[in-house]
Design a protein around this motif. Structure first.
Motif, PDB file in Angstrom:
ATOM      1  N   VAL A   1      -4.372  17.522   0.668  1.00  0.00           N
ATOM      2  CA  VAL A   1      -2.911  17.349   0.682  1.00  0.00           C
ATOM      3  C   VAL A   1      -2.596  15.884   0.978  1.00  0.00           C
ATOM      4  O   VAL A   1      -3.172  15.278   1.887  1.00  0.00           O
ATOM      5  CB  VAL A   1      -2.260  18.260   1.761  1.00  0.00           C
ATOM      6  N   LYS A   2      -1.652  15.326   0.202  1.00  0.00           N
ATOM      7  CA  LYS A   2      -1.248  13.931   0.436  1.00  0.00           C
ATOM      8  C   LYS A   2      -0.532  13.814   1.775  1.00  0.00           C
ATOM      9  O   LYS A   2       0.258  14.701   2.131  1.00  0.00           O
ATOM     10  CB  LYS A   2      -0.229  13.497  -0.631  1.00  0.00           C
ATOM     11  N   VAL A   3      -0.746  12.699   2.473  1.00  0.00           N
ATOM     12  CA  VAL A   3      -0.064  12.478   3.756  1.00  0.00           C
ATOM     13  C   VAL A   3       1.465  12.560   3.569  1.00  0.00           C
ATOM     14  O   VAL A   3       2.171  13.146   4.391  1.00  0.00           O
ATOM     15  CB  VAL A   3      -0.502  11.121   4.360  1.00  0.00           C
ATOM     16  N   THR A   4       1.976  12.008   2.467  1.00  0.00           N
ATOM     17  CA  THR A   4       3.435  12.052   2.247  1.00  0.00           C
ATOM     18  C   THR A   4       3.943  13.495   2.175  1.00  0.00           C
ATOM     19  O   THR A   4       4.992  13.819   2.725  1.00  0.00           O
ATOM     20  CB  THR A   4       3.811  11.302   0.949  1.00  0.00           C
ATOM     21  N   ASP A   5       3.176  14.367   1.511  1.00  0.00           N
ATOM     22  CA  ASP A   5       3.596  15.777   1.437  1.00  0.00           C
ATOM     23  C   ASP A   5       3.624  16.404   2.833  1.00  0.00           C
ATOM     24  O   ASP A   5       4.539  17.159   3.173  1.00  0.00           O
ATOM     25  CB  ASP A   5       2.646  16.565   0.523  1.00  0.00           C
TER      26      ASP A   5
ATOM     27  N   VAL B   1       0.811  -1.227   0.000  1.00  0.00           N
ATOM     28  CA  VAL B   1       0.000   0.000   0.000  1.00  0.00           C
ATOM     29  C   VAL B   1       0.846   1.279   0.000  1.00  0.00           C
ATOM     30  O   VAL B   1       1.943   1.331   0.539  1.00  0.00           O
ATOM     31  CB  VAL B   1      -0.963   0.050   1.217  1.00  0.00           C
ATOM     32  N   SER B   2       0.240   2.311  -0.578  1.00  0.00           N
ATOM     33  CA  SER B   2       0.792   3.675  -0.516  1.00  0.00           C
ATOM     34  C   SER B   2       0.220   4.380   0.706  1.00  0.00           C
ATOM     35  O   SER B   2      -0.719   3.879   1.334  1.00  0.00           O
ATOM     36  CB  SER B   2       0.331   4.476  -1.732  1.00  0.00           C
ATOM     37  N   ALA B   3       0.718   5.570   0.973  1.00  0.00           N
ATOM     38  CA  ALA B   3       0.157   6.407   2.040  1.00  0.00           C
ATOM     39  C   ALA B   3      -1.131   7.044   1.523  1.00  0.00           C
ATOM     40  O   ALA B   3      -1.289   7.214   0.316  1.00  0.00           O
ATOM     41  CB  ALA B   3       1.164   7.493   2.400  1.00  0.00           C
ATOM     42  N   PRO B   4      -2.051   7.419   2.431  1.00  0.00           N
ATOM     43  CA  PRO B   4      -3.277   8.067   1.960  1.00  0.00           C
ATOM     44  C   PRO B   4      -2.983   9.298   1.093  1.00  0.00           C
ATOM     45  O   PRO B   4      -2.193  10.172   1.462  1.00  0.00           O
ATOM     46  CB  PRO B   4      -3.978   8.463   3.277  1.00  0.00           C
TER      47      PRO B   4
ATOM     48  N   SER C   1      12.171   7.131  -4.992  1.00  0.00           N
ATOM     49  CA  SER C   1      11.694   8.460  -5.367  1.00  0.00           C
ATOM     50  C   SER C   1      10.167   8.472  -5.310  1.00  0.00           C
ATOM     51  O   SER C   1       9.548   7.419  -5.140  1.00  0.00           O
ATOM     52  CB  SER C   1      12.211   8.831  -6.762  1.00  0.00           C
ATOM     53  N   ARG C   2       9.578   9.644  -5.439  1.00  0.00           N
ATOM     54  CA  ARG C   2       8.127   9.782  -5.277  1.00  0.00           C
ATOM     55  C   ARG C   2       7.376   8.803  -6.182  1.00  0.00           C
ATOM     56  O   ARG C   2       7.774   8.563  -7.310  1.00  0.00           O
ATOM     57  CB  ARG C   2       7.674  11.221  -5.573  1.00  0.00           C
ATOM     58  N   GLY C   3       6.313   8.276  -5.666  1.00  0.00           N
ATOM     59  CA  GLY C   3       5.529   7.289  -6.418  1.00  0.00           C
ATOM     60  C   GLY C   3       6.141   5.898  -6.352  1.00  0.00           C
ATOM     61  O   GLY C   3       5.713   4.976  -7.042  1.00  0.00           O
ATOM     62  N   GLY C   4       7.140   5.736  -5.469  1.00  0.00           N
ATOM     63  CA  GLY C   4       7.938   4.512  -5.451  1.00  0.00           C
ATOM     64  C   GLY C   4       7.261   3.265  -4.907  1.00  0.00           C
ATOM     65  O   GLY C   4       7.834   2.176  -4.989  1.00  0.00           O
ATOM     66  N   SER C   5       6.043   3.382  -4.386  1.00  0.00           N
ATOM     67  CA  SER C   5       5.367   2.149  -3.930  1.00  0.00           C
ATOM     68  C   SER C   5       5.133   1.205  -5.099  1.00  0.00           C
ATOM     69  O   SER C   5       5.028  -0.010  -4.913  1.00  0.00           O
ATOM     70  CB  SER C   5       4.017   2.477  -3.281  1.00  0.00           C
ATOM     71  N   ASP C   6       5.058   1.759  -6.305  1.00  0.00           N
ATOM     72  CA  ASP C   6       4.940   0.907  -7.502  1.00  0.00           C
ATOM     73  C   ASP C   6       6.146  -0.025  -7.597  1.00  0.00           C
ATOM     74  O   ASP C   6       6.029  -1.178  -8.011  1.00  0.00           O
ATOM     75  CB  ASP C   6       4.930   1.764  -8.787  1.00  0.00           C
ATOM     76  N   ILE C   7       7.318   0.494  -7.229  1.00  0.00           N
ATOM     77  CA  ILE C   7       8.540  -0.329  -7.286  1.00  0.00           C
ATOM     78  C   ILE C   7       8.466  -1.400  -6.198  1.00  0.00           C
ATOM     79  O   ILE C   7       8.790  -2.564  -6.437  1.00  0.00           O
ATOM     80  CB  ILE C   7       9.824   0.520  -7.116  1.00  0.00           C
TER      81      ILE C   7
ATOM     82  N   GLY D   1       4.522   0.214   1.070  1.00  0.00           N
ATOM     83  CA  GLY D   1       5.335   0.526  -0.106  1.00  0.00           C
ATOM     84  C   GLY D   1       6.315   1.647   0.186  1.00  0.00           C
ATOM     85  O   GLY D   1       6.448   2.113   1.322  1.00  0.00           O
ATOM     86  N   PHE D   2       7.073   2.054  -0.827  1.00  0.00           N
ATOM     87  CA  PHE D   2       7.865   3.286  -0.836  1.00  0.00           C
ATOM     88  C   PHE D   2       9.207   3.254  -0.116  1.00  0.00           C
ATOM     89  O   PHE D   2      10.084   4.030  -0.394  1.00  0.00           O
ATOM     90  CB  PHE D   2       7.010   4.432  -0.276  1.00  0.00           C
ATOM     91  N   TYR D   3       9.387   2.347   0.870  1.00  0.00           N
ATOM     92  CA  TYR D   3      10.653   2.414   1.613  1.00  0.00           C
ATOM     93  C   TYR D   3      11.248   1.036   1.876  1.00  0.00           C
ATOM     94  O   TYR D   3      10.635   0.005   1.612  1.00  0.00           O
ATOM     95  CB  TYR D   3      10.474   3.175   2.933  1.00  0.00           C
TER      96      TYR D   3
ATOM     97  N   GLY E   1       3.876   7.351   6.336  1.00  0.00           N
ATOM     98  CA  GLY E   1       2.545   7.335   5.711  1.00  0.00           C
ATOM     99  C   GLY E   1       2.214   5.927   5.248  1.00  0.00           C
ATOM    100  O   GLY E   1       1.122   5.391   5.511  1.00  0.00           O
ATOM    101  N   GLU E   2       3.162   5.285   4.580  1.00  0.00           N
ATOM    102  CA  GLU E   2       2.963   3.918   4.100  1.00  0.00           C
ATOM    103  C   GLU E   2       2.893   2.950   5.286  1.00  0.00           C
ATOM    104  O   GLU E   2       2.092   2.027   5.292  1.00  0.00           O
ATOM    105  CB  GLU E   2       4.109   3.514   3.165  1.00  0.00           C
ATOM    106  N   TYR E   3       3.781   3.198   6.274  1.00  0.00           N
ATOM    107  CA  TYR E   3       3.812   2.306   7.436  1.00  0.00           C
ATOM    108  C   TYR E   3       2.426   2.248   8.097  1.00  0.00           C
ATOM    109  O   TYR E   3       1.871   1.181   8.339  1.00  0.00           O
ATOM    110  CB  TYR E   3       4.876   2.811   8.431  1.00  0.00           C
TER     111      TYR E   3
HETATM  112  N1  ASP Z   1       3.456   8.059  -0.899  1.00  0.00           N
HETATM  113  C1  ASP Z   1       4.564   8.214  -1.779  1.00  0.00           C
HETATM  114  C2  ASP Z   1       4.340   9.418  -2.687  1.00  0.00           C
HETATM  115  O1  ASP Z   1       3.383  10.143  -2.524  1.00  0.00           O
HETATM  116  C3  ASP Z   1       4.896   6.980  -2.539  1.00  0.00           C
HETATM  117  C4  ASP Z   1       3.771   6.386  -3.345  1.00  0.00           C
HETATM  118  O2  ASP Z   1       2.620   6.740  -3.168  1.00  0.00           O
HETATM  119  O3  ASP Z   1       4.043   5.543  -4.198  1.00  0.00           O
HETATM  120  O4  ASP Z   1       5.157   9.662  -3.541  1.00  0.00           O
END
Ligand code: ASP
Length: 440
Positions: free
Chosen positions: A48-52, A37-40, A184-190, A170-172, A117-119
């Motif tokens: 605003v995204k939780v990661t931001d 999962v990603s962060a909300p 890098s941002r969006g890294g939960s895909d990885i 995800g992400f870390y 956020g992901e945790y």
């Molecule tokens: N939460 C992170 C971001 O906003 C990673 C992800 O969502 O994949 O970049």
């Protein structure tokens, strides 16, 4: 039994109700055993995204602004406590949130802060699904240079083999220094791709808020067709040109293992989505074009010199100038007496363009050198091009009928794409003209 790995993005984790519908999706198929999962993310446009928010918390600590930290973390706390209420389970998030806030305050750093956020999202998902939580630091490792350590595949495979099912943030993962490190941002895909590779999944489902890839950007072309199937190579071309559904680096772990990716829509699970596969099937090649994408703000440096083709080392000298000025080029179309360098404007700011032009003149003494700034590149991509005679004729006829001036043409040797350079202002019209030629 076949294993499916599901990754849910930020909009799929945005609030408790969506999380409950995600749980329904996961439970609908018993092959869906590992969930990343990603962060909300955003619940609405101005949200605003939780990661931001987490990055802002780390910045506030760095700046010694504890008031800002409290305000920012307060929003995160409220968001997660609301989610906890919506899922109807008390999972002790209040205590976890306080511990996290303390660590951030003590200077745990931006990567640690952002990873929370992901945790927390994974903690929530694990409780909702009643499936064990496995921390990403146990399975994903980074090398000293900050890139993914491929040893993660075996490590994750070994750790996850002990779990029938698991939820993973995800992400870390864990950096070479033993500290939390993020992609890098969006890294939960990885992260999802690493897990898919590790458990030898038959499918990597990437759940997001769109029903896959469209033949072009819906903000540019009205209701474009969706793409049922895309090869990894086509995806790479389209993503590079700005089609941003999936993190570009997420392809690599699954591609080499031949695991297909399916892009699915959490909000329309019945939609077919897009399958990303190794080899194009026959039917996918019937239309010569799979997708069209454009990217603005490039500069083309045109060089002309008679007998250029016979001058040994000409290209090398030109490219040396770029290397010395730390400028990367995107394309290099050339003729017998001409050469064009297509460069992202980002590299040419603050006088770099002028320096590069002067140095190229000194290095190779061209007959002519001139630039065209503010160029957009439009890539028309499709494996079907190789089998369909007349694709480029149709493309250029469509552009001429739309009155678009083509400044540069580059066709990759793989016959996978045709790239045209047009003025920035013609970019959208160019995409529209090509789309209507091949899809109407
Ligand atoms: N939460 C992170 C971001 O906003 C990673 C992800 O969502 O994949 O970049």
């Amino acid at each position: 039994m076949a294993i499916k790995v599901c990754k849910f993005g930020g909009t799929s984790m945005a609030d408790g109700n969506v999380i409950l519908s995600v749980a329904k999706i996961v439970k609908a198929e018993k092959e869906r055993r590992y969930v990343v999962v990603s962060a909300p993310g955003k619940r609405y446009g101005a949200d605003v995204k939780v990661t931001d928010l987490l990055y802002k918390c780390a910045e506030a600590v760095e700046a010694g602004n504890m008031q800002e930290l409290e305000a920012c973390f307060g929003k995160i706390r409220a968001r997660f406590l609301h989610i906890e209420k919506e899922i109807g389970k008390d999972i002790g998030l209040d205590v976890e949130l306080s511990e996290i806030e303390e660590k951030i305050k003590d200077g745990a750093g931006a990567a640690y802060a952002a990873s929370r956020g992901e945790y927390l999202a994974a903690r929530v998902m694990s409780a909702v699904l009643e499936v064990p939580f496995v921390d990403a630091t146990e399975i994903i490792r980074f090398k000293e240079d900050g890139t993914l350590d491929e040893a993660s595949f075996a490590l994750a495979g070994k750790v996850l083999a002990a779990y029938e099912k698991a939820v993973i943030p995800g992400f870390y993962g864990l950096g070479a220094d033993g500290k939390v490190k993020t992609f890098s941002r969006g890294g939960s895909d990885i992260s999802g791709a690493v897990v898919a590779r590790a458990v030898k999944a038959s499918l990597y489902e990437n759940w997001t808020d769109v029903s896959g890839f469209y033949a072009c950007d819906p903000r540019i072309v009205n209701s474009p067709r969706s793409i049922p199937e895309l090869t990894y190579q086509e995806l790479r071309e389209l993503s590079y040109m700005g089609a941003n559904v999936l993190h570009a680096e997420s392809i690599f772990p699954v591609r080499s293992a031949g695991i297909p990716i399916r892009i699915c829509n959490t909000f329309r699970p019945e939609d077919k989505g897009t399958d990303i596969v190794q080899y194009a099937t026959q039917s996918a090649c019937e239309n010569p074009v799979t997708g069209i994408a454009g990217k603005k703000d490039f500069t083309v440096i045109f060089l002309e010199k008679s007998m250029m083709n016979a001058e040994v080392g000409f290209a090398g000298k030109v490219l040396n100038v770029l290397t010395e000025n730390r400028v990367s080029f995107e394309h290099l179309p050339s003729g017998i007496d001409t050469m064009s360098l297509v460069i992202d404007n980002e590299y040419l700011k603050n006088g770099v363009l002028e320096t590069v032009l002067t140095q190229i003149k000194e290095a190779v003494r061209p007959d002519k050198i001139y630039t065209h700034e503010n160029i957009a590149l439009v890539a028309t991509v499709g494996h079907g091009m190789a089998n369909n005679i007349g694709t480029s004729a149709r493309l250029f006829k469509a552009l001429s009928e739309a009155g678009i001036n083509v400044i540069m043409i580059d066709q990759g040797s793989s016959e996978l794409n045709i790239i045209v350079g047009v003025d920035n202002k013609d970019c959208n019209a160019c995409i529209n003209a090509i789309y209507h030629e091949f899809f109407n």
